[in-house]
Enzyme design. Sequence first.
Site, short mmCIF file in Angstrom:
data_model
loop_
_atom_site.label_atom_id
_atom_site.label_comp_id
_atom_site.label_asym_id
_atom_site.label_seq_id
_atom_site.Cartn_x
_atom_site.Cartn_y
_atom_site.Cartn_z
N ASP A 1 0.82 -1.23 0.00
CA ASP A 1 0.00 0.00 0.00
C ASP A 1 0.85 1.27 0.00
OD1 ASP A 1 -2.13 -1.82 0.36
OD2 ASP A 1 -1.98 -1.67 2.53
N GLU B 1 -11.30 -0.04 -3.40
CA GLU B 1 -10.66 0.39 -2.16
C GLU B 1 -9.46 1.24 -2.54
OE1 GLU B 1 -9.29 -3.02 0.03
OE2 GLU B 1 -8.30 -3.90 -1.69
O1 FUB Z 1 -3.23 -3.77 2.99
C1 FUB Z 1 -4.53 -4.06 3.44
C2 FUB Z 1 -5.51 -3.68 2.41
O2 FUB Z 1 -5.30 -4.42 1.23
C3 FUB Z 1 -5.39 -2.25 1.97
O3 FUB Z 1 -5.90 -1.37 2.88
C4 FUB Z 1 -6.07 -2.35 0.67
O4 FUB Z 1 -5.93 -1.24 -0.16
C5 FUB Z 1 -5.42 -3.59 0.12
O5 FUB Z 1 -4.15 -3.35 -0.41
#
Ligand code: FUB
Length: 451
Positions: A31, A215
Amino acid sequence: MKRLALVISALFLGCALFAQNPIIKGLYTADPTARVFGDKVWLFCSHDIISPVEPERRWFCMEDYHTFSSEDLVHWTDHGVILDQKNVPWGNPEGYSMWAPDCVEKDGKYYFYFPNASREGRGFAVGVAIADRPEGPYVPQAEPIKGINGIDPCVLQASDGNAYIFWGNGRCAKLKPNMIELADDNPKTTVKWGNREMEMVGVNCLEGLPNRQAEGPFAFEANGWFYLTYPYVRQNTEVLAYAMSKNPMGPYEYKGIIMERSVNECWTNHHSFVNYKGEWYLFYHHNDYSPSFDKNRSVRVDKVRFNPDGSIEQVIPTFRGVGVTPASDQIQMDRYSAIYHVATGIDFLDPAKPFDGWFVHLGRTDCWVRYDEVDFGEADPTAITVRYCAPQASKISIWFSDNDSLGSFDLPASSTWKEITLPVTGKATGLKNVKLVVNEGGLDLDWISFK
Ligand code: FUB
């Protein structure tokens, strides 16, 4: 005491890390948000760990954040832990849920935004920790930001003078000038969940756009446009997509894919864009060091280009990554720019120690591998060192173009990894793309280096 712990961890200076993808070795990172502060790129990312409480948490498992900095995108410094789950007053100290963060600077203060599981177990909230320097120490606020339930914050400091926070699946709200609260004039809607009513602040910028399980939004302003870039699930794996608007809070128009699904179906991808010294870069992640478990990921970077109309060219992930590699570094040929594929491929040097990296099989005559942008400086090299392993005596040659060669080199057979240094008589100065060709025999190759 808490503050002391943060100061101590922020003072920890990690070792220099290396070039090529993935860019951070020795720990899992995910991330990535890259920001330019001063003359360096600073990387704020999640830190995946192998669960200390297996098998219950054999999923995303993250207990703290590190930050890394670089002046050349090749050599990275790990500044150590900048925030630990135990030091977040409102967070669950054993939640292992420190997901995708961001960090921005305003008036000499650094605002680090991070999601975390709340102490009361009511899902995710977004907190802010503040520091005087990018490497910390960061002091977390007592409470999370009121009005945000969700993950993956990203802050856009727009040319209209306002800061906007994006999170979750594309929600966006304006921040107050204090950067730690949502502005009072944000739109509000009441949503019903079963017989519970909830007030949602801000707008959903991805409404009506391809957004299945979207997301990790990353919003930025460039070329007279606002870009909202985000991962969403297509055919069971995330792609990176983008939309454009003339306003930070939309409406956004869908424009297409920035990066396709990964070949090995690493389920997540998460990214950021940064302009450094006039070039645009896409930071993202992949599970390179953990091919059989895609929740232990590693940060990568590749160049990204915009078309004259502001649209973004699709980015093809590379092993080579970005930046210029000094000829005297260990040039990891398994992180190649191009390869002749017949009878070639890569493997871990030691599958039990993935952070040791890979080697490339160049199993027969005429195989080749090319590594671009090696800097030979101003003086011709005098020697080449090759780390290899070969069942039979082999001959290799180094080429910069079809008629520019550094010469050929005999490698005695060796059934174990061997470093051999041989004299060089050819010439090479400045920036070169280095192609290594197998002329006789075949070998496994780790790295080469020039003196
Ligand atoms: O790293 C945990 C979660 O997985 C992140 O918050 C999302 O964007 C995905 O990468």
